[in-house]
Design a protein around this motif. Structure first.
Motif, PDB file in Angstrom:
ATOM      1  N   LEU B  23       0.825  -1.218   0.000  1.00  0.00           N
ATOM      2  CA  LEU B  23       0.000   0.000   0.000  1.00  0.00           C
ATOM      3  C   LEU B  23       0.857   1.265   0.000  1.00  0.00           C
ATOM      4  O   LEU B  23       0.324   2.381   0.026  1.00  0.00           O
ATOM      5  CB  LEU B  23      -0.932   0.013   1.223  1.00  0.00           C
ATOM      6  CG  LEU B  23      -2.039  -1.046   1.251  1.00  0.00           C
ATOM      7  CD1 LEU B  23      -2.785  -1.007   2.588  1.00  0.00           C
ATOM      8  CD2 LEU B  23      -3.020  -0.855   0.100  1.00  0.00           C
ATOM      9  N   GLU B  24       2.187   1.072  -0.014  1.00  0.00           N
ATOM     10  CA  GLU B  24       3.136   2.200  -0.025  1.00  0.00           C
ATOM     11  C   GLU B  24       2.885   3.161   1.129  1.00  0.00           C
ATOM     12  O   GLU B  24       2.822   4.385   0.940  1.00  0.00           O
ATOM     13  CB  GLU B  24       3.067   2.937  -1.366  1.00  0.00           C
ATOM     14  CG  GLU B  24       3.447   2.048  -2.542  1.00  0.00           C
ATOM     15  CD  GLU B  24       3.392   2.787  -3.884  1.00  0.00           C
ATOM     16  OE1 GLU B  24       2.924   3.939  -3.902  1.00  0.00           O
ATOM     17  OE2 GLU B  24       3.835   2.211  -4.891  1.00  0.00           O
ATOM     18  N   LEU B  25       2.683   2.599   2.329  1.00  0.00           N
ATOM     19  CA  LEU B  25       2.398   3.417   3.506  1.00  0.00           C
ATOM     20  C   LEU B  25       3.683   3.644   4.292  1.00  0.00           C
ATOM     21  O   LEU B  25       4.324   2.689   4.758  1.00  0.00           O
ATOM     22  CB  LEU B  25       1.360   2.722   4.403  1.00  0.00           C
ATOM     23  CG  LEU B  25      -0.061   2.678   3.832  1.00  0.00           C
ATOM     24  CD1 LEU B  25      -0.941   1.742   4.663  1.00  0.00           C
ATOM     25  CD2 LEU B  25      -0.668   4.067   3.778  1.00  0.00           C
ATOM     26  N   LYS B  26       4.046   4.896   4.442  1.00  0.00           N
ATOM     27  CA  LYS B  26       5.244   5.222   5.216  1.00  0.00           C
ATOM     28  C   LYS B  26       5.007   4.927   6.688  1.00  0.00           C
ATOM     29  O   LYS B  26       3.925   5.183   7.210  1.00  0.00           O
ATOM     30  CB  LYS B  26       5.586   6.708   5.042  1.00  0.00           C
ATOM     31  CG  LYS B  26       6.194   7.012   3.690  1.00  0.00           C
ATOM     32  CD  LYS B  26       6.802   8.398   3.650  1.00  0.00           C
ATOM     33  CE  LYS B  26       7.409   8.641   2.257  1.00  0.00           C
ATOM     34  NZ  LYS B  26       7.672  10.063   2.020  1.00  0.00           N
ATOM     35  N   HIS B  27       6.018   4.401   7.344  1.00  0.00           N
ATOM     36  CA  HIS B  27       5.875   4.050   8.757  1.00  0.00           C
ATOM     37  C   HIS B  27       7.249   3.840   9.362  1.00  0.00           C
ATOM     38  O   HIS B  27       8.232   3.640   8.650  1.00  0.00           O
ATOM     39  CB  HIS B  27       5.041   2.763   8.891  1.00  0.00           C
ATOM     40  CG  HIS B  27       5.663   1.589   8.194  1.00  0.00           C
ATOM     41  ND1 HIS B  27       5.598   1.419   6.831  1.00  0.00           N
ATOM     42  CD2 HIS B  27       6.388   0.544   8.667  1.00  0.00           C
ATOM     43  CE1 HIS B  27       6.248   0.307   6.498  1.00  0.00           C
ATOM     44  NE2 HIS B  27       6.737  -0.239   7.583  1.00  0.00           N
ATOM     45  N   ASP B  28       7.308   3.881  10.682  1.00  0.00           N
ATOM     46  CA  ASP B  28       8.528   3.524  11.402  1.00  0.00           C
ATOM     47  C   ASP B  28       8.404   2.086  11.890  1.00  0.00           C
ATOM     48  O   ASP B  28       7.296   1.609  12.146  1.00  0.00           O
ATOM     49  CB  ASP B  28       8.712   4.442  12.622  1.00  0.00           C
ATOM     50  CG  ASP B  28       9.130   5.838  12.206  1.00  0.00           C
ATOM     51  OD1 ASP B  28       9.873   5.966  11.215  1.00  0.00           O
ATOM     52  OD2 ASP B  28       8.693   6.801  12.865  1.00  0.00           O
TER      53      ASP B  28
END
Lengths: 199, 199
Positions: B23-28
């Motif tokens: 989903l190309e979700l940025k996250h740490d």
């Protein structure tokens, strides 16, 4: 008309009976004889390769797995009170569906199979794990009426039978007053259907 | 920014990493040291009383359970391709989420824990059950590209890691060509993220 394949003493089947009753959905019920292995017969396996009850048939749709059937019924009736669609609420409900399929299934469910049906399981481990998850539920319900949201959802229905039936597996509910109050709340829902051992 | 608590070698964590990547979700990402019991520390249990990874925190929302996190991400992005809302489709996807939480978890997952991490489990029963469920999946995938629907859903992502990792539990995938083709299809998805042992 919808048709439910079920057995009387299965808590998983009871989840579905209860939901059908709460939603006032007319349906036929077909008792499956587990003792004679009817659920593992070639005819049954053609419908459900896992050979499990409950199984719901609604015209051309066949749904296995009690949690999936709860989802089906809530969506079929577009009851977003029973299964909210907003991301956080739906995911929180989903947590409890997994909790029912995994944590409850590997503890209270197993202890009950051992003591009620004489199946040979590690009942001590199952009871110990059952008490841990009841403690977690009791803490969770300390300031809540329902597992999630401000009204009952399919999360409550998914977890209810095997928690309510814990005494069948010789796990007392007395140490968990918030769980007991939650059980009473479910029993008072309009359309509540009783099951043997959980009256 | 979303924060994922995870471990490298957990297939349940990989479901979530994979979905975030697709989903190309940025996250740490925060690695949790299971060996030192970090997930059972008082600080961690305050966030998740079950003491499990993966755990996703998105601002004020905390979601535990890999299946629930998949639901959360699909709904957050309103991706009805990954999680359809129509009753039958959603229930069919839900069947596989339960299948991942229960059937796969009590078979391929257990066999892998035994052989890869040296945990003391009944690996013979786990392998035998694992082969049965691979056979069911292989039949199911005979005329399908994906477990449900015409494009991949969270059902595929939920089942994928521990099926793909079956060889870690000394269960060969060779007898299940449709399952192997399905694994390859997932590996070719745009945004696919590899995990150790499943490359």
């Amino acid at each position: 008309m919808m048709k439910l394949y079920h057995t009387e003493l299965s808590g998983n089947c009871h989840k579905v009976r209860l939901m059908l009753s709460l939603l006032e959905l007319k349906h036929d019920r077909v008792l499956v004889n587990l003792a004679s292995g009817e659920h593992k017969s070639a005819d049954f396996l053609k419908i459900d390769p896992l050979g499990q009850v409950p199984l719901l048939i609604d015209e051309n749709t066949t749904i296995r797995d009690s949690q999936a059937i709860l989802v089906y019924l809530a969506r079929k009736c577009d009851r977003t009170d029973w299964l909210p669609l907003e991301a956080e609420s739906m995911a929180k409900v989903m947590q409890w569906l997994s909790f029912a399929a995994n944590e409850i299934n590997s503890s209270l469910f197993i202890a009950r199979l051992h003591f009620l049906f004489g199946m040979n399981f590690d009942w001590e481990t199952a009871q110990q794990k059952g008490k841990q998850i009841l403690q977690i539920m009791d803490e969770h319900l300390r300031e809540r009426n329902w597992l999630e949201c401000s009204s009952p959802t399919i999360a409550d229905i998914a977890c209810y039978p095997y928690v309510g039936l814990a005494p069948d597996g010789k796990v007392s509910l007395e140490p968990y007053p918030n769980v007991m109050a939650w059980i009473d709340r479910i029993k008072q829902l309009s359309g509540y259907e009783r099951m043997p051992g959980l009256e």
